[in-house]
Structures are given as structure tokens and as C-alpha cells.
Scaffold this active site. Structure first.
Site, PDB file in Angstrom:
ATOM      1  N   HIS A 126      38.678  37.737  -1.675  1.00  0.00           N
ATOM      2  CA  HIS A 126      37.323  37.210  -1.517  1.00  0.00           C
ATOM      3  C   HIS A 126      37.234  36.123  -0.454  1.00  0.00           C
ATOM      4  O   HIS A 126      36.206  35.953   0.188  1.00  0.00           O
ATOM      5  CB  HIS A 126      36.825  36.679  -2.865  1.00  0.00           C
ATOM      6  CG  HIS A 126      35.371  36.344  -2.880  1.00  0.00           C
ATOM      7  ND1 HIS A 126      34.397  37.207  -2.438  1.00  0.00           N
ATOM      8  CD2 HIS A 126      34.708  35.218  -3.274  1.00  0.00           C
ATOM      9  CE1 HIS A 126      33.206  36.660  -2.573  1.00  0.00           C
ATOM     10  NE2 HIS A 126      33.369  35.448  -3.060  1.00  0.00           N
ATOM     11  N   SER A 133      29.827  34.530  -0.287  1.00  0.00           N
ATOM     12  CA  SER A 133      29.762  34.890  -1.696  1.00  0.00           C
ATOM     13  C   SER A 133      28.311  34.830  -2.172  1.00  0.00           C
ATOM     14  O   SER A 133      27.469  35.576  -1.662  1.00  0.00           O
ATOM     15  CB  SER A 133      30.683  33.978  -2.510  1.00  0.00           C
ATOM     16  OG  SER A 133      30.863  34.475  -3.813  1.00  0.00           O
ATOM     17  N   ASP A 176      38.589  42.695  -1.460  1.00  0.00           N
ATOM     18  CA  ASP A 176      37.871  41.715  -2.281  1.00  0.00           C
ATOM     19  C   ASP A 176      37.774  42.225  -3.715  1.00  0.00           C
ATOM     20  O   ASP A 176      37.198  43.282  -3.977  1.00  0.00           O
ATOM     21  CB  ASP A 176      36.465  41.512  -1.706  1.00  0.00           C
ATOM     22  CG  ASP A 176      35.753  40.297  -2.285  1.00  0.00           C
ATOM     23  OD1 ASP A 176      36.055  39.923  -3.445  1.00  0.00           O
ATOM     24  OD2 ASP A 176      34.879  39.737  -1.604  1.00  0.00           O
TER      25      ASP A 176
END
Length: 724
Positions: free
Chosen positions: A701, A594, A669
Site C-alpha cells: 500500500h 489511500s 497492495d
């Protein structure tokens, strides 16, 4: 002083490991697998420290288990059986022995009544365990977003996009008719930013329900695709990107008595955020923090709950960067004319006392440390119970703060990190779950009145005691500004030899609202780091400026230039590694997910001769493709901050790639949309550079379930192939 304590703790732990090594080598000879270490692994549950599930019935502590509930004597720790699962199903007059399947989620909503609340997809019931009978049952279990109020016994829920309330007598009330994918009722808004976790808010008496209505019809769809049907189907996701059109939110109030709905008269909802909804103790007023789209002007506003009319602006806070309201105001239980507000306005998150008209009466806490959470109140001593890192930036401890005098007292042990704190009804008792560097889990009951007597309920043994464990250490370096301490964790192989050189992986996150290093078990090490150490790697983790719990200026140092200050600090970590004779600087890798994926690629492209191998998961590539609320808070809009967006974008740096880089993403995602990865791949094609790429179909995600085991095996193997 605390630095010396940290150093001493590290030395003591290392000495302990060295002394015991010859004696325990035979016992600690098992090797870990990802099935042991990864949360999706088949043996992962067995590798977790023992736990107790606790709740309160008034000031009586209760242990909830699968098939039994026990009372616990808070002076002695002795347990007595309260009832069993068979008892509950018998008292509920159910022929179905799985009517209630377990007691783990049992709660005791009435401090002065012997009633337990239990729920699952089949039923939500109240059982009087002294009278041995069921006294109430709802009629809508299993619906989405259930929100039950103990006083009125009314439940708010979502069904087919519409918001409903079922009152305590079972009568159904439909609050909306135009709900859809584009008109969203009763659910969290603003993409769960600003501390928003739900979309319905009962008044204390349960007679009025405040709820969010989000119109996102004007927000562009991101074209997600479900590949699993015979013909792949279109599953668009409303995704407002930085600088583009955002949704409109309004707040409604439904009155069970009048069966009427009014909306707060807050004015034009375009480009505004409404968050941290609070009811007055008398059920008559709604308080809400309102924030402009730039997120630099925050106002606390009150509204009449019966008419929706605006009453007053009680407080205003502005900033040349951003103001981030994350916590609702909290009224004093013994004085409903005063409330507590949290703010970073003096540089650190602290508590302030206001009267109900908005007059600031005093600052309750102060200092160069952070109030991490307000746990509750002790009504006897008229104190607020908080978690803070006053003792040390790596710690989290329970404190009581007297409202009148401001005097603070540490409650319980000054060790490690408080993972949870559950106050009793009066706040005189708190069940505190702790973790320290060498103790995976401690559970204490603390009397917050007087001297803070502690009763230990659990000191869990090490669930890894039969395995070869790595060496965990912690320390600090100086940031790139030359003055700020940054804390790190290092994980070394169990048979570490300082005369050898080891391949080393820098694991990085670096973004807001997260930290990776603290004084909990193994210094908060991720279990994958243990797996890598077992394979002969050193793993190094550093919390750079921009991460959480170090104060406003520490966090806001990255404003309008995400990735830049963070890289400077991470490279100070690399400089520290270069001075360690056992680190092989020719075999240096980097990995993150991320924001950490963004940092991984940033480091690979900005320092191409330093990092040999990188693995970036779910990476942000250009902040113009990230969502409005988070992206604009830290970066502004692409229109207002073109230089910052250009500097942080990785698209035009694709040509700098030298080492081996693997990019991994969830194919679906909805947080960092696939446009990021795919656009970077396109840039690499045009630049002639060669990253590797892997996508997980159907995953969002983060990889869920056993897919996470596959993911971490893939990450490990990439380092094995190209770094080792």
C-alpha cells in the site's frame, strides 16, 4: 484565548522570518533534494533533528545508545556511563563480538534488580551489570512474533504457522497443530482494526497465555501475483470484503502449569469481533470487548481463565452509528478491585471508573476535548497520567488526573504536541518528547508529583538551518455546516511574494483515525510539501470533518456517506484559497494517498472545473471492494446501504474527468487491492476519459525504501508537467 495564541504564534514566526531573512540569506542558500527530504532518501537520516533514546530502570532514567548505556540524573541532566557494548559481549562470554550488536533496544525489566535485557536475531539475554555476568538466555531468538514475559521468562512465538511457548527453563511447548495460512494462531486478527496489534497476551505472572485463533478458510482469496520469479507465482491474500463472508475468531488460554488449553466460551464467533484483551491482576480472569458485525453493540465480558466459562457482562454500549472499542480496560495499580475504561459515550473520549463487578463509579474526565492516551499511573498521588488536547485541538499535552477528586493538572510546557511519554516504574517521572511549531524536538523529564518540575534534556537545533526553508502558517476556516472550526496548514515558497500568483496543490487525506495539521514542527508538514514550495508551489492542507481527535460527532458526521461531507469541507478550503490574491485558481491541483486518493479522485470528478491536475495514490474507488471491519463501520454493507455506496462510488463518475489525473498504486497492495484502480481504468475506457496510471511492482500500500523517492519525484514531475 487559544485562537489568539495561535494567531500570535503565526505572526511571531512570520515576523521572525522576515527580520532574519536579510541576515541569514547567505547561510540559508542550500536547496533540498528528495534524497534529503524523503524517508527513503540517502541523506534523510542526516536531516532529522537530534534525538535521545531513553528507557527506565525503575525510577532511574537510562539513555541507550549504539555502544553505551548511561544513567541520567533527572535533577541535573548529567550523564554517567553504566556499561558499554564491549562490556556486555564480554560478560556474555561470547567470542563473537557481534553477539549483541547494539544497545539501542536495551530494557530494564526488573525495577529492583541490576539486570538489562538485550536481544537480536542471535540471542535474547539477561545480563546482571553489577555482577558482570549473563544470568539467562533464551533458545528461540529470531522466530516470528516473539512475546516474552519478564516474570516467568517464558516466550510465545510462531514457527511454521504453529504457536509455541518456551518456558523459562527452555522447555518447548507446542500449542497448535493445525496452523496454516487459513488457520492463524497467535497473530493480530480483524485486519488490525480495533487497536489490535498482536495476537498473544501473557497473564501478569507469565503462567498463562491468552491467544487468538483465526479461521479464515471461508474467506475469499484475493489473487495477488508475484511477478519476480521466471514464472510469475500465485500469492493469494485472504481479504474479506464489505458485505461478504468474514473470518471466525476464538480466544484460547494456555496454562504453563497444567499444559492444557481452554477456549473462551463466547458462543458462535460468526460475524463477531473480539478485542482489547485484559488480564485481571490476580491472573484469574480475562476481560474482552465483544462487538457485533454492525459495530453498534459493544459489550465488556469477563471469563474464567481456568475453565473458559463466561462469568458476567460488565458493560454495554450501543449506538445508532457505531461504537469503536480501541483501548483495553486498565486496573488501578493500588486497588485491583477497580478499573478505568475509555469511551466516547458523552461525545468525547474520556475516562470512567468501574468496580470489578461492572458498576460505574464515576466519570473521571469530562469536557469538549479528547483523552488521546493513557500514559500510566502515579502510584504515590493515586493519579492517572494522560495525554489530551484540552489546551487546544492542535495540541497534545501531559496531564495528571487524581482518581478520587478528578482534579487535573497540566504537567510541563503548554506547547506543541507530545510525541511520546515514557513513565517511570512509579509514574512519578515521565520522559516527554515534544515538538512545537518552531522546535523540532524537545525532551523533558517531568516530576508528576507536586508542581511538575521540568528538567530539559534536549532542545534540538533545526537540522534544516542551512537550507532555504518555506514559510509555514496555520489557521482555521468554518466547515460547510457553518459552525465548526477546521484547521489548515499552508506552505509557501521561501521567497513568497504576495503580489504574484502561485500554482497551488491541495494535499488531502480526510479519513478517520488521522489528522494532518497540528502544532508540532512546521505544523506537521510533510517534507514533500517543502520540496514543492521550493519549486514555486503553495501547498494547502485542511483537516475536514471525519478526521480524528475532535470528538464523536465530528468523526461520525461522515457515517454511511464517505466522501460527501469531506468534499463539502474541502471545497470550503478551496473557497478560502479563491479569496487569496496570490493563489492562481486556474492552476489548482489536488493530491492524496489511500483515503486521500479516494478524496482526490472524488474532488476531480465532482468538481471537474475546479481542479486542473490530480494525483491519486492507492485510491479506494468503490467501498464494496474494501475490507469488512473498516468498510462496514463507516458505510454499513452494500446490501443495507445501497444509496450510500452508490453515492460514494467513483465508477459511474469516470465520465466526468476533465483535468489531468494520474493514478498510482502498489502492484501488490493488500490494503486497497488493485481491483479498485483497474476497475476505474475500465470505467474510463468505457467513458472515453484518459487518466494516466503507474504501478510499483512488488510494493504494497505504501512504497518502501528508495522506491518512495522515485514515487515522490514522479508525483512532483506530474505537477511540473501539467500544473505549472
Amino acid at each position: 484565548m487559544m485562537r489568539n495564541k495561535i494567531r500570535l504564534a503565526v505572526i511571531t514566526l512570520l515576523t521572525y522570518l522576515i527580520i532574519l531573512a536579510p541576515q541569514t540569506m547567505m547561510a540559508q542558500d542550500k536547496l533540498f533534494t528528495l534524497e534529503d527530504l524523503n524517508f527513503g532518501g540517502n541523506n534523510y537520516p542526516n536531516m532529522q533533528p537530534k534525538n535521545l533514546w531513553l528507557t527506565w530502570w525503575g525510577d532511574q532514567l537510562i539513555q541507550t545508545d549504539v555502544e553505551e548505556c548511561y544513567t541520567i540524573n533527572i535533577k541535573t541532566g548529567k550523564k554517567n556511563l553504566l556499561f558499554t557494548l564491549d562490556d556486555i559481549n564480554k560478560w556474555a562470554n561470547s567470542n563473537d563480538t557481534t553477539y549483541v550488536r547494539h544497545l539501542m533496544n536495551a530494557t530494564f525489566p526488573y525495577p529492583d534488580k541490576p539486570i538489562v535485557a538485550l536481544g537480536n536475531r542471535k540471542a535474547f539475554i539477561l545480563v546482571d551489570f553489577e555482577a558482570k555476568k549473563m544470568v539467562w538466555q533464551d533458545s528461540i531468538s529470531g522466530q516470528e512474533a516473539n512475546d516474552w514475559n519478564a516474570k516467568s521468562r517464558a516466550t510465545a512465538y510462531i514457527e511454521d504457522h504453529q504457536l509455541y511457548v518456551v518456558d523459562g527453563e527452555g522447555k518447548k511447548h507446542q500449542l497448535s497443530t493445525d496452523g496454516s495460512r487459513e488457520i492463524v494462531y497467535g497473530q493480530s486478527v480483524h485486519r488490525n482494526e480495533f487497536g489490535i496489534e498482536k495476537g498473544t497476551f501473557w497473564s501478569p505472572d507469565g503462567q498463562r497465555l491468552a491467544f487468538y485463533r483465526m479461521d479464515q478458510s471461508m474467506v475469499a482469496d484475493y489473487p495477488q501475483v508475484d511477478i519476480f520469479p521466471r514464472e510469475a507465482s500465485y500469492e493469494p491474500d485472504k481479504y474479506p470484503m464489505a458485505g461478504m463472508t468474514s473470518h471466525k475468531v476464538t480466544v484460547g488460554i494456555y496454562d504453563l502449569k497444567t499444559q492444557q488449553t481452554v477456549y473462551l466460551q463466547a458462543g458462535d464467533p460468526i460475524d463477531r469481533y473480539f478485542t482489547n484483551i485484559t488480564w485481571s491482576p490476580d491472573n484469574k480472569i480475562i476481560y474482552i470487548f465483544e462487538l457485533n458485525r454492525k459495530q453498534n453493540d459493544c459489550r465488556l465480558v469477563s471469563y474464567d481463565a481456568s475453565t473458559g466459562a463466561k462469568m458476567a457482562e460488565l458493560y454495554r454500549e450501543t449506538s445508532d452509528k457505531y461504537v469503536e472499542p480501541l483501548h483495553p480496560i486498565q486496573f488501578l495499580p493500588w486497588d485491583d478491585t477497580k478499573f478505568i475504561m475509555q469511551s466516547q459515550k458523552d461525545g468525547y473520549n474520556h475516562l470512567y471508573l468501574f468496580d470489578k463487578d461492572g458498576k460505574e463509579l464515576k466519570q473521571i474526565t469530562s469536557g469538549k476535548w479528547v483523552v488521546l492516551d493513557v500514559v500510566g499511573f502515579n502510584t504515590k498521588t493515586k493519579s492517572v497520567l494522560i495525554l489530551s488536547n484540552e489546551s487546544h485541538p492542535l495540541n497534545s499535552n501531559l496531564w495528571t488526573v487524581e482518581i478520587k477528586s478528578g482534579n487535573r493538572r497540566l504537567m510541563g510546557r503548554d506547547i506543541g504536541v507530545a510525541k511520546s511519554a515514557q513513565p517511570s516504574a512509579s509514574g512519578e517521572m515521565v520522559a516527554l518528547k515534544l515538538s512545537s511549531v518552531s522546535h523540532p524536538r524537545i525532551i523533558d523529564v517531568i516530576n508528576t508529583s507536586g508542581r511538575g518540575k521540568v528538567t530539559e534534556l534536549l532542545d534540538a537545533e533545526d537540522p534544516w538551518k542551512d537550507y532555504q526553508q518555506p514559510i509555514f502558517t496555520s489557521g482555521y476556516i468554518t466547515a460547510a455546516d457553518g459552525k465548526t472550526n477546521l484547521y489548515f496548514r499552508m506552505v509557501k515558497p521561501h521567497d513568497f511574494d504576495p503580489n504574484k500568483k502561485y500554482p497551488t496543490v491541495v494535499y488531502v487525506y480526510g479519513g478517520p483515525h488521522a489528522h494532518l495539521v497540528d502544532a508540532s514542527w512546521h505544523y506537521a508538514s510533510r517534507t514533500w510539501e517543502t520540496y514543492m514550495a521550493q519549486k514555486g508551489y503553495i501547498v494547502f492542507v485542511l483537516d475536514n470533518r471525519g478526521s480524528e481527535n475532535r470528538g464523536r460527532d465530528f468523526e461520525q458526521a461522515t457515517f454511511h456517506q464517505l466522501g460527501q461531507i469531506e468534499m463539502q469541507d474541502q471545497m470550503k478550503g478551496v473557497e478560502y484559497l479563491s479569496k487569496q490574491p496570490y493563489v492562481d485558481m486556474d492552476r489548482l491541483g489536488v493530491h492524496g494517498w489511500s483515503f486521500g486518493g479516494f478524496m482526490t479522485i472524488s474532488l476531480m470528478l465532482n468538481y471537474p472545473d475546479v481542479f486542473k491536475v490530480g494525483i491519486a495514490g492507492g485510491p479506494v474507488i468503490d467501498w464494496k471492494w474494501y475490507e469488512v471491519m473498516y468498510g462496514e463501520r463507516y458505510m454499513g454493507t452494500p446490501q443495507d446501504n445501497p444509496e450510500g455506496y452508490a453515492k460514494s462510488s467513483l465508477i459511474d463518475k469516470a465520465r466526468n474527468l476533465k483535468g489531468k489525473l494520474q493514478i498510482i498504486t502498489g502492484y501488490n497492495d493488500n490494503t486497497v487491492v488493485p481491483q479498485h484502480c483497474l476497475s476505474f481504468l475500465d470505467a474510463c475506457v468505457k467513458a472515453g476519459t484518459q487518466p494516466d496510471f503507474f504501478a510499483y511492482p512488488g510494493e504494497e500500500h505504501n512504497m518502501r525504501g528508495h522506491a518512495s523517492v522515485h514515487l515522490h519525484e514522479r508525483i512532483t514531475q506530474y505537477f511540473e508537467d501539467y500544473l505549472k
